[in-house]
Design an enzyme around this catalytic site. Sequence first.
Site, mmCIF file in Angstrom:
data_model
loop_
_atom_site.group_PDB
_atom_site.id
_atom_site.type_symbol
_atom_site.label_atom_id
_atom_site.label_comp_id
_atom_site.label_asym_id
_atom_site.label_seq_id
_atom_site.Cartn_x
_atom_site.Cartn_y
_atom_site.Cartn_z
ATOM 1 N N SER A 1 -92.697 120.741 24.728
ATOM 2 C CA SER A 1 -92.057 122.163 24.774
ATOM 3 C C SER A 1 -90.662 121.978 25.630
ATOM 4 C CB SER A 1 -92.817 123.062 25.632
ATOM 5 O OG SER A 1 -92.201 124.260 25.845
ATOM 6 N N TYR B 1 -97.040 125.811 33.443
ATOM 7 C CA TYR B 1 -96.935 125.351 31.977
ATOM 8 C C TYR B 1 -95.942 124.230 31.688
ATOM 9 C CZ TYR B 1 -96.178 125.418 26.811
ATOM 10 O OH TYR B 1 -95.769 124.807 25.700
ATOM 11 N N LYS C 1 -96.499 120.094 30.321
ATOM 12 C CA LYS C 1 -95.988 119.471 29.292
ATOM 13 C C LYS C 1 -95.567 118.282 29.697
ATOM 14 C CE LYS C 1 -97.856 121.782 26.026
ATOM 15 N NZ LYS C 1 -98.885 121.197 25.024
HETATM 16 C C1 WQD Z 1 -87.199 135.095 24.697
HETATM 17 C C2 WQD Z 1 -85.925 135.540 25.124
HETATM 18 C C3 WQD Z 1 -86.664 137.191 27.156
HETATM 19 C C4 WQD Z 1 -89.089 140.246 24.976
HETATM 20 C C5 WQD Z 1 -91.287 130.826 26.126
HETATM 21 C C6 WQD Z 1 -91.798 129.691 26.904
HETATM 22 C C7 WQD Z 1 -91.308 128.480 26.229
HETATM 23 C C8 WQD Z 1 -91.865 128.469 24.624
HETATM 24 C C9 WQD Z 1 -91.449 129.860 24.133
HETATM 25 C C10 WQD Z 1 -94.137 127.884 24.638
HETATM 26 C C11 WQD Z 1 -85.972 135.722 26.773
HETATM 27 C C12 WQD Z 1 -86.259 137.887 26.046
HETATM 28 C C13 WQD Z 1 -88.428 138.970 25.291
HETATM 29 C C14 WQD Z 1 -88.861 141.413 25.236
HETATM 30 C C15 WQD Z 1 -86.650 140.576 25.744
HETATM 31 N N1 WQD Z 1 -93.393 128.576 24.989
HETATM 32 N N2 WQD Z 1 -86.994 139.146 25.727
HETATM 33 N N3 WQD Z 1 -87.404 141.472 25.491
HETATM 34 O O1 WQD Z 1 -89.140 132.682 27.449
HETATM 35 O O2 WQD Z 1 -87.808 131.677 25.733
HETATM 36 O O3 WQD Z 1 -89.568 130.907 25.838
HETATM 37 O O4 WQD Z 1 -91.899 130.900 24.730
HETATM 38 O O5 WQD Z 1 -94.747 126.889 24.370
HETATM 39 O O6 WQD Z 1 -92.029 127.496 26.592
HETATM 40 O O7 WQD Z 1 -91.158 129.728 28.205
HETATM 41 O O8 WQD Z 1 -89.419 133.117 24.873
HETATM 42 O O9 WQD Z 1 -89.801 134.804 23.289
HETATM 43 O O10 WQD Z 1 -90.930 135.036 25.659
HETATM 44 O O11 WQD Z 1 -88.261 135.194 25.116
HETATM 45 O O12 WQD Z 1 -85.554 140.746 26.125
HETATM 46 O O13 WQD Z 1 -89.369 142.289 25.029
HETATM 47 O O14 WQD Z 1 -86.164 137.220 24.799
HETATM 48 O O15 WQD Z 1 -86.217 137.588 28.322
HETATM 49 O O16 WQD Z 1 -84.552 135.900 27.064
HETATM 50 P P1 WQD Z 1 -89.035 132.092 26.200
HETATM 51 P P2 WQD Z 1 -89.593 134.604 24.812
#
Ligand code: WQD
Length: 323
Positions: free
Chosen positions: A117, A141, A145
């Site tokens: 990841s 997490y 990985k």
């Molecule tokens: C994306 C962006 C939020 C919801 C995570 C894990 C990563 C991988 C994928 C596993 C961020 C913003 C979100 C909302 C928002 N996972 N957001 N409003 O954090 O980049 O990655 O998932 O294998 O390891 O860390 O993904 O989709 O949670 O967020 O503004 O209602 O959207 O703050 O900037 P992230 P995400």
Amino acid sequence: MSWLVTGGAGYIGAHVVRALVDGGERVAVYDDLSTGSAERVPGGVPLVVGSVLDGAALEDAFRDHAVTGVVHIAAKKQVGESVERPLHYYRENVTGLQTLLEAMTSAGVDRLVFSSSAAVYGMPDVDLVTEDTPCLPMSPYGETKLIGEWLIGAAARAHGLRAASLRYFNVAGAAAPELSDSGVFNLIPMVFERLAAGEAPRVFGDDYATPDGTCVRDYIHVRDIASAHLAAARRLGDAPEGTSLVLNIGRGEGSSVREMVDRILKVADRQDLAPQVTERRPGDPARVVASADRAREELGWSARHGLDDMIDSAWQGWCHRHG
Ligand code: WQD
């Protein structure tokens, strides 16, 4: 070759299974069905219900299905939950992988494609993240990985394993509505959930040092993730002993939260619900975008699907699940 896909009944696993089958590979699925579902496994593909913590059951599956390689996708994957339950994450993801590697070594199964990841990078301070960018995971997490990659590297050096660790960036979309992600832990489904409740989607912070102030990510279609596994599986077929590749699997293109939310509202035809900017979510890096060069060089692979396809197909999946 004959592949055992752990986690093959989950969201990403089910897509990988289809890509392997369509690519002419023989496949069996190994899944404990804790979050996966048997309905995602296509007809004709055997399903073994078992835990990756059960080495004897893994060895039975290797023998029963004449397995020559493993695609190891089974894992716990919620960053927030990993902070609450780190020991559980270490057991499932690290001890699970160690158990799998021991079973593979004792059965002589010597090819492995591993789900890693972009979480291994933590808060990278670069425009494009390469595989040589330092890894400083910010959550248990991400740690599991990175440790997984280390375990695999050590097994490759000591036991001749041939392996590819694929560092997925932000996975989205579905090949068919019934294969869509059932979890609501990432941006796209979280926005859908707000819309379904008649609430405005939330943008977690707009004061980041990015062009529009919101976080930038590299979103990639799950079908592209799946085709990368097929390419990696083939690449390992004739790779020399001890090969251990680590590859970013992204599009190499950044999209901001604001851009994503605008596109999602359009697809869902809810432009009446203007996004609401809230506090930053702790631990979010401003920008995480892949350099996808190494995967192109090593696998001849690159992503084909764009944001519209990801968001449209994720929306079809949401509508399928929620009526
Ligand atoms: C994306 C962006 C939020 C919801 C995570 C894990 C990563 C991988 C994928 C596993 C961020 C913003 C979100 C909302 C928002 N996972 N957001 N409003 O954090 O980049 O990655 O998932 O294998 O390891 O860390 O993904 O989709 O949670 O967020 O503004 O209602 O959207 O703050 O900037 P992230 P995400």
